[in-house]
Design a protein around this motif. Structure first.
Motif, PDB file in Angstrom:
ATOM      1  N   PHE A  92      -0.149   5.964   6.434  1.00  0.00           N
ATOM      2  CA  PHE A  92       0.431   4.636   6.236  1.00  0.00           C
ATOM      3  C   PHE A  92       0.991   4.089   7.540  1.00  0.00           C
ATOM      4  O   PHE A  92       1.369   4.836   8.441  1.00  0.00           O
ATOM      5  CB  PHE A  92       1.549   4.669   5.189  1.00  0.00           C
ATOM      6  N   LEU A 111       0.829  -1.197   0.000  1.00  0.00           N
ATOM      7  CA  LEU A 111       0.000   0.000   0.000  1.00  0.00           C
ATOM      8  C   LEU A 111       0.869   1.254   0.000  1.00  0.00           C
ATOM      9  O   LEU A 111       0.579   2.226  -0.721  1.00  0.00           O
ATOM     10  CB  LEU A 111      -0.919  -0.008   1.228  1.00  0.00           C
ATOM     11  N   TYR A 112       1.947   1.242   0.783  1.00  0.00           N
ATOM     12  CA  TYR A 112       2.874   2.378   0.811  1.00  0.00           C
ATOM     13  C   TYR A 112       3.479   2.600  -0.571  1.00  0.00           C
ATOM     14  O   TYR A 112       3.542   3.728  -1.063  1.00  0.00           O
ATOM     15  CB  TYR A 112       3.972   2.104   1.842  1.00  0.00           C
ATOM     16  N   ASP A 167       2.340   1.633  -3.504  1.00  0.00           N
ATOM     17  CA  ASP A 167       1.324   2.077  -4.464  1.00  0.00           C
ATOM     18  C   ASP A 167       0.930   3.533  -4.230  1.00  0.00           C
ATOM     19  O   ASP A 167       0.635   4.267  -5.182  1.00  0.00           O
ATOM     20  CB  ASP A 167       0.072   1.180  -4.366  1.00  0.00           C
ATOM     21  N   SER A 168       0.940   3.948  -2.964  1.00  0.00           N
ATOM     22  CA  SER A 168       0.486   5.298  -2.635  1.00  0.00           C
ATOM     23  C   SER A 168       1.550   6.363  -2.906  1.00  0.00           C
ATOM     24  O   SER A 168       1.240   7.449  -3.410  1.00  0.00           O
ATOM     25  CB  SER A 168       0.085   5.368  -1.152  1.00  0.00           C
TER      26      SER A 168
END
Length: 489
Positions: free
Chosen positions: A258, A192-193, A195-196
């Motif tokens: 995050f 997620l980190y 991708d963000s």
């Protein structure tokens, strides 16, 4: 021969060679006097000496200061009556620095000390030697760099998987007396980190975490990056609670929007694992279990829903699929499959007959052999099952196994007629377990076989219908305990 002729002959000889010949007298006051100075002196000195100047004195004044100690040591050897050889630099009148090699021999005549010498310009040789040394140094450094890169991760500089395997070989060597603990770590929240915030930010985060882990391990264990967001530690002795907490802190970071943390699994060497593969497998299984944390994955939930729907329609088929899933899991463990592959195997085994939901009951429950047209229709159920399962992206690889679960090892199966190891291993395992469960189960048109009879049937068909390796693993599992015990486990 007259003296003049001898002198002329000497000049011709000394002038025909590239070296510079000379004779100096060493005086009692420590000074030098040139007795004879042959041709080529001006070439080595970069020009003619000033008028009236002494050649020996001028020569010594042209020696590069940093090399003067070499020349002094050379003079001391000559003073003791020893022959000597020295290499040093000479700064010429033309501003060019040349490397020269002076080979000299002293002699005493009537109490006076004379030194006969021959001086060669060795600049080309010295420069070639220096270039060779530089090349050798560069080659050695490149080899050291290549060796380092072969055993270290390019991004973080931590040791890599290849280095881990080498270290595990040493740690599991029977002659090794030190106990070790292997710790596999996996980051939660990193995807997620990444991708963000983008891959550069993700790489920077991995580097920061690696530096912390490396600092934590300094002087104790070794930290590795296995790829992606997977890390590993090899520690001497057990993993104590303070170290466990410190690892968790080192591999964690939190910010606005995050949270990255770590899960891990460990294996004690040699108490719990005596080989590198066993240590990695055990640590990986414990890591997987810890990451699951008692929560079912999305793919497992979907598989359970589909299995429940199939069982509602055909309870007998649902029980059969459950048995096949249990048996397949045990065979997979026997064959050394990792936790993720075992989970996928179990799901595929649960769902391998899902396509039979599209088959009419009268065909599924027919008392007797199927007609050719009925068989052709029945053999479409793996394709139908694949189509249903593949709708869920997280189950696409499971769907591929389901499609291949009715193939034969000799290529005579369906729906694609693939053979041997082209068939996924999980599908080959399911085929063996499915056949065994079908053989020992009751059917409207026949009684079930005994387990021993079913095993013999599997062995007779190993290499044709079934994968011999899967059959051997299944037989080994069945020999360890009875069928009810297997299914209860």
């Amino acid at each position: 021969m007259a003296a003049a002729d001898r002198a002329a002959a000497l000049l011709r000889i000394t002038g025909s060679i590239d070296d510079y010949l000379y004779t100096n007298e060493h005086l009692f006051d420590g000074s030098r006097r040139s007795v004879y100075s042959g041709a080529n002196r001006e070439r080595l000195m970069g020009g003619a000496i000033p008028a009236g100047a002494d050649a020996a004195t001028e020569w010594e004044q042209r020696i590069v200061p940093e090399d003067w100690p070499l020349h002094l040591a050379h003079r001391e050897r000559l003073g003791r009556g020893e022959s000597s050889e020295v290499v040093y630099r000479l700064l010429g009148y033309d501003g060019v620095t040349r490397w020269v090699c002076a080979r000299t021999r002293p002699s005493r005549v009537d109490g006076r000390l004379f030194v006969d010498g021959i001086v060669s310009d060795v600049t080309a040789r010295v420069e070639a030697e220096k270039a060779l040394i530089a090349s050798q140094t560069e080659l050695r450094e490149q080899m050291e760099l290549n060796a380092h890169q072969a055993l270290h991760d390019a991004l973080t500089g931590l040791a890599n998987r290849r280095k881990l395997l080498l270290d595990l070989d040493a740690a599991t060597d029977r002659s090794e007396v030190v106990d070790h603990t292997l710790v596999l770590c996996d980051l939660d929240g990193f995807k997620l980190y990444n991708d963000s915030f983008g891959h550069p930010a993700g790489d920077a985060l991995l580097v920061r975490l690696s530096r912390r882990l490396e600092s934590l391990m300094a002087g104790t264990g070794v930290a590795y990056r296995l790829g992606g967001d997977e890390f590993c530690l090899l520690l001497p002795g057990p993993l104590d609670e303070p170290t466990r907490e410190a690892v968790g802190v080192a591999l964690s970071e939190k910010g606005e929007g995050f949270t990255v943390s770590a899960a891990w699994g460990e294996a004690a060497i040699p108490a719990e694992a005596q080989t590198p593969d066993a240590a990695l497998s055990l640590a990986d299984r414990r890591l997987y279990e810890r990451k699951q944390g008692g929560r079912r994955s999305t793919s497992r939930q979907i598989a359970d829903v589909l299995t429940s729907a199939l069982t509602e329609r055909n309870p007998e088929l649902g029980l059969h699929l459950q048995d096949v899933a249990e048996l397949a899991s045990l065979v997979g463990i026997r064959l050394g499959m990792g936790p993720a592959d075992l989970d996928e195997l179990r799901q595929a085994a649960q769902l391998h007959d899902l396509g039979k939901m599209a088959i009419p009951d009268e065909l599924l429950q027919k008392a007797g052999p199927l007609e050719p047209d009925e068989w052709r229709f029945m053999r479409q159920h793996p394709v139908i099952g694949e189509r249903i399962i593949a709708v869920a992206p997280c189950l696409r690889s499971t769907a591929t196994i389901v499609r291949a679960s009715h193939e034969r090892f000799d290529g005579g199966g369906y729906p694609d007629g693939i053979a041997g190891t082209t068939i996924p291993l999980s599908a080959r395992i399911i085929a063996v377990c499915d056949a065994f469960s079908a053989m020992v189960g009751e059917r409207p048109y026949r009684n079930g076989m005994s387990a021993a009879e079913a095993i013999e049937e599997l062995r007779r068909n190993a290499g044709t219908q079934f994968d011999p390796e899967a059959v051997a693993a299944f037989a080994h599992v069945l020999c360890e305990c009875t069928l009810p015990e297997l299914l209860a486990s």
